[in-house]
Design a protein around this motif. Structure first.
Motif, PDB file in Angstrom:
ATOM      1  N   GLY A   1      36.423  43.566  52.924  1.00 16.93           N
ATOM      2  CA  GLY A   1      36.356  42.384  51.930  1.00 16.93           C
ATOM      3  C   GLY A   1      35.785  42.883  50.317  1.00 16.93           C
ATOM      4  N   MET A   2      36.220  44.146  50.290  1.00 13.44           N
ATOM      5  CA  MET A   2      36.111  44.728  48.905  1.00 13.44           C
ATOM      6  C   MET A   2      37.653  44.581  48.269  1.00 13.44           C
ATOM      7  N   LEU A   3      38.542  43.376  48.638  1.00 17.42           N
ATOM      8  CA  LEU A   3      39.946  43.298  48.589  1.00 17.42           C
ATOM      9  C   LEU A   3      39.943  41.989  47.794  1.00 17.42           C
ATOM     10  N   SER A   4      40.773  41.794  46.701  1.00 19.00           N
ATOM     11  CA  SER A   4      41.156  40.405  46.244  1.00 19.00           C
ATOM     12  C   SER A   4      42.505  40.415  45.636  1.00 19.00           C
ATOM     13  N   CYS A   5      43.136  39.295  45.473  1.00 20.18           N
ATOM     14  CA  CYS A   5      44.374  39.461  44.791  1.00 20.18           C
ATOM     15  C   CYS A   5      44.518  38.110  44.103  1.00 20.18           C
ATOM     16  N   SER A   6      44.986  38.427  42.856  1.00 19.90           N
ATOM     17  CA  SER A   6      45.003  37.343  41.654  1.00 19.90           C
ATOM     18  C   SER A   6      46.397  37.357  40.845  1.00 19.90           C
ATOM     19  N   GLU A   7      46.614  36.526  40.301  1.00 18.06           N
ATOM     20  CA  GLU A   7      47.572  36.315  39.201  1.00 18.06           C
ATOM     21  C   GLU A   7      47.017  36.801  38.033  1.00 18.06           C
ATOM     22  N   PHE A   8      47.285  37.803  37.463  1.00 13.75           N
ATOM     23  CA  PHE A   8      46.620  38.398  36.153  1.00 13.75           C
ATOM     24  C   PHE A   8      47.336  38.371  35.016  1.00 13.75           C
ATOM     25  N   THR A   9      46.962  37.852  33.926  1.00 13.14           N
ATOM     26  CA  THR A   9      47.634  37.662  32.631  1.00 13.14           C
ATOM     27  C   THR A   9      47.088  38.613  31.538  1.00 13.14           C
ATOM     28  N   GLY A  10      47.834  39.187  30.894  1.00 11.41           N
ATOM     29  CA  GLY A  10      47.418  39.912  29.666  1.00 11.41           C
ATOM     30  C   GLY A  10      48.654  40.832  28.862  1.00 11.41           C
ATOM     31  N   VAL A  11      48.172  41.804  28.200  1.00  9.55           N
ATOM     32  CA  VAL A  11      49.137  42.623  27.473  1.00  9.55           C
ATOM     33  C   VAL A  11      49.480  43.818  27.941  1.00  9.55           C
TER      34      VAL A  11
ATOM     35  N   VAL B   1      32.064  52.439  63.872  1.00  6.87           N
ATOM     36  CA  VAL B   1      31.715  51.121  63.635  1.00  6.87           C
ATOM     37  C   VAL B   1      30.363  50.724  62.930  1.00  6.87           C
ATOM     38  N   ALA B   2      30.279  50.128  61.971  1.00  6.83           N
ATOM     39  CA  ALA B   2      29.094  49.895  61.108  1.00  6.83           C
ATOM     40  C   ALA B   2      28.768  48.449  60.788  1.00  6.83           C
ATOM     41  N   VAL B   3      29.867  47.483  60.695  1.00  7.91           N
ATOM     42  CA  VAL B   3      29.396  46.066  60.239  1.00  7.91           C
ATOM     43  C   VAL B   3      30.469  45.225  61.091  1.00  7.91           C
ATOM     44  N   PRO B   4      30.016  44.104  61.121  1.00  7.71           N
ATOM     45  CA  PRO B   4      30.656  43.275  62.429  1.00  7.71           C
ATOM     46  C   PRO B   4      31.930  42.289  61.920  1.00  7.71           C
ATOM     47  N   THR B   5      32.133  42.338  60.552  1.00  7.77           N
ATOM     48  CA  THR B   5      33.110  41.306  60.437  1.00  7.77           C
ATOM     49  C   THR B   5      34.170  41.952  59.319  1.00  7.77           C
ATOM     50  N   VAL B   6      35.127  41.023  58.941  1.00  5.62           N
ATOM     51  CA  VAL B   6      36.397  41.634  58.092  1.00  5.62           C
ATOM     52  C   VAL B   6      35.976  41.591  56.668  1.00  5.62           C
TER      53      VAL B   6
END
Ligand code: HEC
Ligand code: HEC
Ligand SMILES: [Ca+2]
Ligand SMILES: [Ca+2]
Ligand SMILES: [Ca+2]
Ligand SMILES: [Ca+2]
Ligand SMILES: [Ca+2]
Ligand SMILES: [Ca+2]
Ligand SMILES: [Co+2]
Ligand SMILES: [Co+2]
Lengths: 402, 233, 402, 233
Positions: free
Chosen positions: A152-162, A142-147
């Protein structure tokens, strides 16, 4: 077992002053429309920020900021809170001067303007993006205290592109010889990564300009980034300027010096892109304090780089016994899925865990299972089951269990 | 080319491709002709690199050390011995690097960090050679060039240290495995775990990430833990 | 037929200076992580703003700002661009002092804090919200130039909250007599609307605090608003403070003086909540200028207050001939759905239209069909097919066709 | 009450319910006892309302006119005749309003606009009565009270003007119709339309919403039309 006292809603004999004395906003005239042409969160939301982990990196331009997963709902990450990972700093590039080049094993190398890319048929898809190093600080202990810092190097988006395949076809790609594509950014690092042609041919790799309905944010690659679903974030090249079709992988700095998984025998796994099935409880989670005993809705996120999440189980006794959690729909391919389980906290210490299973049948491992194969020095691709200890005081701590 | 989208996109000119197509592959495709001596490399290093990476590439002021942890024996076997020792602290760039092309390509595209793409081709050859010299891969008289770089590759300390035998590349292109390496089962009750806390943050590190009360919403099912209090308290 | 010249990407003999001369961002060190703990759009995106329609309202606190649909991608509306409708101004309310009361036909009236509401099991759903007056200015004739003003009282978010039925059950609701619920806000207008119990019992009406992963924005009702899927926005009561269960509808000001549909015979339709199936092309759309002939991807949004969108057809000849458009997945219930159709513009004038069909089989009407039944004085619930005229110059104009 | 969520929520006190439960329904459930004269209402109106709504409720400075467009004959039939005439410009509040409870409830909860909930019960009765007097529903000696408001309801000019016979309410509670009123068909080719432009914005109104070039992204498949140019151009 109450820790911090919540604002008491208990009635005085007559009642709660917050009800009996009408607040100013019930007795006055508020602010006008379009006070902000582009609005912002409430002043009471200032604790919800992306943050650096102190001491993790030596510079702030080759660094990471973590998304506050402990404070998010649903599956969409607000773009202002999307995690950041830069290797040589971020830029706000003038899109009218940005170009995209396609070269290599194509009939004719091509140049596109952003105007042209935005004119082509686009698709929009909800996808998660996770850094290959997410949870990397926790491989050994264990190295860090919180989620926020563990996941937290995690995200989720609606991506638009070709779809990238469309652009490659326009250039006359040689799909027989061309089995790899080098993606290259326009920033100082000119980030380069080798992208599998198999994924590109499936149509899911996008040359994206849109994120959650608007243009990409500068920190996330405005005006163009690659979207490589299921694959670690470093491959989602930002400020994308060039794509080269080749017959061999490129062994770029971030696939020959970093983003290598060190195995117990001293070999490094190279080109390890897929983010395997993983989950984490975000509420309650490390660094929080439960206000009271009683009912809680344990909730968190699950995802898999190989497809859809099929099941999530939750344990409150450190992994001995599990219950199937509810999955929040829509459950989408290579996208975050939120789960929930009802829980009545009796005030005794509890060890909370979640375990996800994806549609390939892959089951998220615990630390013992993961380390038995991969040791504990890999840095990358730590998808072990996370444990949160709820102490009798209500305080929640990041722990690892045997 | 297909013609579904007339008028969108145009052919790139040779000069345009030359301006951007700078990548150098492990088989040295993309490497421009040229050469640079270790001596010249030392000048470049000390003028443009040492301030961040240390005179011997040993600094971790701004980044992990570049040099160290390799031995002449590694250069012979192509496997860095220290990677096997779990006790060895940290991994330098040179310990991990299997392909010398990567070093050339990366310095050429990204270094110096605050002035990327400012080095001449000769400077890139020279400083790459100097780093190889610091790592005892070449001697101090060496002149790295497009013609001898393939020989240097044969002496890279960790050149045999990589594997693609895993299931984390999505296609078949690299001869990996289809089946994931870690295989857990979906046990639902009385699962074989001890469930004893084996690792946790020491109390003195509670505030290492600041006051967690300020990192949680002030409303909701819980609060952030107060890990810092005013000095007076 | 080129109108405004696009930034030319044509090569000079050697090539484009934007490629040949490496830009500053390719040769320098950029900005650090967490430069903004909560990030914002690019400086090149400042044209993308919500806006008022000049002259539409007499005050800015009882007014509306429109979302810039012409500039949005996918289905999620960035929360900073969500349309606004206030009746007595907006507030940024302290959530620790906000309360929710349940009263009326219940065993015991109840009070909840925000802490408590956020502790209950939540659901997250992507839903559209449309003001009943959206497109209202166009009932009689063309009145405004762009899709921002014709259709911009429309947004779509992932909302998170507690099903209202849960709270009513906790209070011991009388579901036999209690066929209506009054929802009441805490702002100056203390907005009140009658909500159908049938919808509440289905579980889809939410007491929401989350929007697109974060808390509701102050302009959208922070800390609590009602989410009433498929029903006009005015029922999505903001700053929600009270819910009363009753056996009769309440004929509140905004269901007895406004949000009434005036029929040709002089009667007003009261309690007309559902937003029927509708669609609009957002690109290209009014007030835009096509840069060139050739390929375009016609794209827009479709939605239905009765469920899922089943089909969208697009016409480029003013409604004489139609082609089925592609629907962008996931197609969700009472949520925006994006559609697309490939189009090669030949430089001749064209009349672009879209027509949506929902899962009940309801077909979006044209103006002739709509006015034949409802006349042209209703203000509310104008879901007619929208027409954009592409002129030979490339300029796109809002028109209505016979 | 169910017990799935122990410890969440509490019973409201009578005083709390009284503080917030202010709604008045068409059957006058919720109406507090009290009374106010037209004369008193005129004082209230002129002091607290006229500045925004005009001395006779005729102003549309801040909002649509409140009074006007109704006739004593309407009060008899309960249908406002002018609503049938397509030529009549605008609709006042009193023309539409079917339920007098709505007026009392709304003034009580929301007016004066900049000081909502500041009126006493007597003032609300009085000013409501005064508005009814301006609309010729009651005479100038009238004292509106909880006891006679049901009689006033029987004289509301548009009391019979509402219908719930439509398909836009989702449930069966209001006796509406299940089938939508407007029924179009999904014609795919040679559809029966003229497809002639019948309505468009006049050229002089091109810039009524500002310069549309500034309301579109400066990059993409198209630009915004320049509707305003600098004076010099
Ligand atoms: C101003 C500080 C600075 C200067 C000057 C600088 N570097 Fe670096 N260097 C860095 C940083 C920071 C990184 C890590 C970048 C990242 O995270 O992607 C780095 C990374 C590297 C790496 C890759 C190491 C690895 O393990 O990824 C090499 C090789 C390197 N530098 C060589 C050089 C050379 C050669 C020079 C001079 C020509 C130079 N550097 C000048 C700061 C600097
Ligand atoms: C400072 C300006 C102001 C004052 C003073 C004011 N009003 Fe209003 N009134 C408004 C506005 C603006 C609205 C429209 C609110 C909305 O859009 O919901 C309104 C709406 C109304 C309505 C509803 C009309 C409709 O058609 O919806 C009534 C009735 C009304 N006011 C009565 C009064 C009375 C009675 C008073 C004094 C006791 C008063 N007003 C004082 C500004 C004012
Ligand atoms: Ca062109
Ligand atoms: Ca190349
Ligand atoms: Ca300390
Ligand atoms: Ca409690
Ligand atoms: Ca009541
Ligand atoms: Ca003008
Ligand atoms: Co990374
Ligand atoms: Co509205």
């Amino acid at each position: 077992a109450a820790g911090l006292a919540a604002a008491p809603a208990t009635a005085q004999p007559a009642g709660d002053p917050a009800i009996l004395e009408l607040p100013e906003h019930t007795r006055g005239l508020g602010q006008p429309v379009a006070a902000d042409g582009y609005g912002k969160p409430s002043r009471f939301e200032t604790n919800v920020q992306r943050r650096q982990s102190p001491g993790l990196t030596q510079t702030r331009q080759a660094s990471v900021s973590f998304a506050p997963l402990q404070s998010l709902f649903g599956i969409v990450t607000p773009s202002g809170l999307h995690f950041e990972r830069h290797h040589q700093g971020w830029w706000d590039i003038d899109p009218s001067k940005h170009r995209l080049m396609i070269n290599g094993l194509v009939k004719a190398p091509k140049v596109f303007t952003i105007d042209e890319i935005m004119r082509l048929p686009s698709v929009s898809r909800f996808r998660f993006i996770e850094c290959g190093a997410n949870t990397g600080m926790e491989w050994g202990n264990v190295a860090v205290p919180t989620v926020q810092y563990t996941h937290g190097m995690l995200s989720c988006s609606e991506f638009t592109g070709v779809p990238l395949i469309t652009l490659l076809e326009m250039a006359g790609v040689d799909l027989k010889k061309g089995r790899f594509v080098l993606a290259e950014g326009a920033d100082g690092s000119s980030m380069t990564r080798t992208i599998p042609m198999s994924l590109i041919r499936s149509g899911e790799v996008l040359v994206a300009y849109g994120q959650n309905g608007e243009m990409l944010r500068p920190e996330n690659g405005y005006p163009l980034r690659l979207v490589v679903p299921g694959i670690q974030g470093v491959s989602w090249v930002k400020y994308l300027r060039r794509l080269e079709v080749g017959d061999q992988p490129y062994a770029t700095k971030d696939e020959a010096i970093h983003y290598l998984d060190l195995m117990p025998d001293g070999t490094h796994r190279q080109y390890s892109g897929i983010q395997e099935c993983k989950s984490v409880i975000t509420t309650p989670s490390g660094g929080q304090m439960l206000l009271d005993q009683g009912y809680y809705s344990i909730t968190g996120l699950a995802w898999s780089g190989r497809g859809k999440v099929k099941q999530v189980d939750v344990s409150v006794d450190g992994g001995r016994n599990w219950k199937a959690a509810r999955l929040q729909g829509p459950v989408l391919d290579k996208c975050l899925t939120r789960f929930q389980l009802d829980w009545a906290w009796d005030g005794k210490p509890a060890l909370l865990q979640s375990r996800a299973v994806d549609e390939t049948g892959y089951v998220q491992p615990n630390y013992r299972q993961l380390r038995a194969v991969r040791g504990s020095r890999s840095i990358y691709h730590n998808n072990a089951i996370q444990t949160w200890l709820v102490e009798a005081s209500g305080e929640v701590k990041n722990v690892q269990v045997s | 080319q297909d013609n579904r989208f007339p008028g969108i996109g145009r052919n790139a000119t040779p000069a345009e491709v030359a301006a951007w197509d700078i990548d150098v592959r492990p088989d040295f495709k993309g490497l421009p002709p040229g050469a640079g001596s270790v001596a010249r490399g030392q000048e470049v290093w000390e003028a443009k690199c040492a301030s961040c990476h240390g005179v011997f590439g040993e600094s971790n002021q701004v980044f992990n050390p570049l040099i160290g942890g390799t031995s002449p024996d590694d250069a012979r076997t192509g496997r860095v011995q220290r990677l096997v020792e779990p006790g060895y602290p940290g991994r330098t760039t040179m310990m991990k690097l299997a392909t010398v092309s990567t070093l050339w390509d990366y310095i050429n595209r990204a270094m110096p960090w605050n002035a990327p793409k400012s080095l001449s081709v000769e400077e890139v050859y020279a400083v790459t050679g100097y780093m190889l010299h610091l790592a005892q891969v070449v001697d101090d008289k060496f002149v790295l060039s497009d013609r001898n770089i393939a020989d240097v590759q044969k002496r890279m300390p960790n050149r045999n240290g990589m594997t693609t035998k895993h299931a984390l590349w999505p296609g078949q292109e690299l001869g990996g495995t289809a089946r994931p390496d870690v295989r857990a089962a979906r046990c639902m009750s009385d699962c074989p775990v001890e469930a004893k806390v084996a690792s946790f943050l020491p109390d003195h590190a509670r505030d290492a990430h600041g006051n967690l009360a300020e990192q949680n919403r002030p409303v909701g099912p819980q609060r952030g833990v107060v890990t810092q209090r005013p000095v007076a308290a």
